[in-house]
Write an enzyme that holds these catalytic residues in place. Structure first.
Site, PDB file in Angstrom:
ATOM      1  N   SER A 174      47.412  37.547  43.994  1.00 48.13           N
ATOM      2  CA  SER A 174      46.947  38.799  43.054  1.00 48.13           C
ATOM      3  C   SER A 174      45.999  37.538  41.859  1.00 48.13           C
ATOM      4  O   SER A 174      45.308  36.463  42.781  1.00 48.13           O
ATOM      5  CB  SER A 174      47.603  39.467  42.662  1.00 48.13           C
ATOM      6  OG  SER A 174      46.655  40.115  41.799  1.00 48.13           O
ATOM      7  N   ASP A 268      43.799  47.134  51.033  1.00 49.91           N
ATOM      8  CA  ASP A 268      44.334  46.706  49.747  1.00 49.91           C
ATOM      9  C   ASP A 268      43.077  47.286  48.924  1.00 49.91           C
ATOM     10  O   ASP A 268      41.647  47.494  49.191  1.00 49.91           O
ATOM     11  CB  ASP A 268      43.921  44.884  49.297  1.00 49.91           C
ATOM     12  CG  ASP A 268      44.032  44.603  47.804  1.00 49.91           C
ATOM     13  OD1 ASP A 268      44.433  45.184  47.243  1.00 49.91           O
ATOM     14  OD2 ASP A 268      43.751  43.579  48.051  1.00 49.91           O
ATOM     15  N   HIS A 302      48.384  45.331  49.352  1.00 52.41           N
ATOM     16  CA  HIS A 302      47.633  44.759  48.307  1.00 52.41           C
ATOM     17  C   HIS A 302      49.250  43.818  47.723  1.00 52.41           C
ATOM     18  O   HIS A 302      48.803  42.476  48.232  1.00 52.41           O
ATOM     19  CB  HIS A 302      47.554  44.925  46.633  1.00 52.41           C
ATOM     20  CG  HIS A 302      46.630  44.029  45.823  1.00 52.41           C
ATOM     21  ND1 HIS A 302      45.925  43.049  46.146  1.00 52.41           N
ATOM     22  CD2 HIS A 302      47.562  43.766  44.599  1.00 52.41           C
ATOM     23  CE1 HIS A 302      45.589  42.233  45.033  1.00 52.41           C
ATOM     24  NE2 HIS A 302      47.239  42.062  43.637  1.00 52.41           N
TER      25      HIS A 302
END
Length: 352
Positions: A174, A268, A302
């Protein structure tokens, strides 16, 4: 009851032969919680109970057992690091070393998550879990980051007697992923970079290094969709870094002298990870660099964590200020985590 041979009974959270289903299918009792390990020095304790019948309220308790899942293997050393400005924890495998070195960065949640670094050290890597905000005396908020801080951490690893040179690896998920791309692009001594659902543009905060400033990618809050239960889908919120004026946010990854591995969850919902990986690949190749490895997982969301961490479907997002969906389908996400863990280790063993 041998879970490797006994399929699940019908009507539960998973079906068929799933020896680890009791773990990966776990769901939080309170909504919007994500299972993480705060203290790697103690194991996860799972209380498993078997009841008579099926449904609520449960029937008579037939059997119970406590199951421990350790993080810190025997002989792995956990070393808190407070050198200069660095706020981190170094995990060293058993034995005499030197070991291939990795810096591990998490995302916009801040703090100092250690569990992934700790687990990787069990496989022969010297891993520095590095905090970059929201921890001790580091900045409280994500407003701007100075790459000199991360450079200090890279130099710490390069100079460490237990770290095998000449270069180190970076692992980021991320927001930690785009910080890793910036480190690889501007700093010396990086040989291999693995990015889990990362952006190739700078996101969320201004990035500064010497006389260079990279602005954050623009956000359009009107593109956030909120469902009836108040959970936001933010996948369309970020602007396109290929369009003006946002192309200034695109990190010049063609400057990097390392190999790249992109791990992509195709479901995601945080941002368009696959688009970012493909655009990063195009940019590298346009500048005569080697094509990066891109491994895509359909049905993965994610937060691609180490194996058998239950999928987090939705949780609070510090920057958005409300719960967001992260995407993913539990079984596919579980399989992605198992495979990605192998891919990450193989990539670092090959290039470090």
């Amino acid at each position: 009851l041998d879970l490797a041979c006994c399929p699940a009974l019908p009507g539960g959270s998973f079906s068929g032969l799933e020896p680890m289903g009791l773990l990966w299918a776990l769901q939080p009792q309170k909504p919007f919680r994500r299972l993480v390990k705060r203290d790697v020095q103690t194991p996860f304790l799972l209380q498993l109970e078997v009841f008579e019948g099926h449904g609520e309220p449960p029937g008579r308790l037939l059997a119970q057992v406590q199951h421990e899942r350790a993080f810190l293997r025997d002989g792995v050393r956990r070393v808190p690091v407070r050198e200069g400005r660095i706020r981190a924890t170094l995990f060293l495998p058993p034995g005499n070393g030197p070991f291939p070195g990795i810096i591990d960065l998490y995302g916009a949640g801040g703090g100092l998550p250690e569990y992934r670094a700790c687990l990787l050290a069990n496989y022969g890597f010297a891993v520095l879990a590095l905090a970059f905000y929201g921890y001790e005396d580091l900045p409280k908020e994500m407003k701007e980051f100075h790459l000199e801080y991360f450079e200090e951490a890279v130099n710490y690893m390069l100079q460490h007697t237990q770290v095998k040179g000449p270069g180190i690896g970076l692992l980021g998920i991320s927001k930690g992923g785009d910080l890793c791309i910036s480190m690889a692009s501007f700093l010396k001594g990086i040989t291999a970079t693995t990015l889990i659902n990362s952006s190739v543009a700078n996101v969320g905060a201004v990035l500064r290094y010497k006389d260079i400033t990279i602005p954050p990618l623009g956000v359009n809050a009107q593109r956030i969709k909120v469902n009836k239960s108040g959970i936001a889908d933010i996948v369309d919120a970020l602007n396109n870094p290929l369009e003006a004026p946002d192309h200034q946010s695109f990190i010049p990854l063609e400057k990097a002298e390392c190999r790249f591995l992109f791990i992509v969850g195709q479901d995601d919902r945080n941002w368009k990870s696959e688009f970012f990986a493909v655009e990063g690949s195009k940019r590298l190749q346009a500048h005569g660099k080697e094509k990066p490895e891109i491994v895509c997982y359909p049905g993965a969301g994610h937060y691609i964590e180490p194996p058998f961490f239950p999928m987090c479907a939705a949780s609070m997002h510090l920057l958005v200020g409300k719960p967001v969906v992260w995407g993913g389908e539990p079984k596919a996400h579980c399989e992605a985590q198992i495979d990605a863990w192998q891919q990450i280790q193989a990539f670092f063993h090959k290039h470090l």
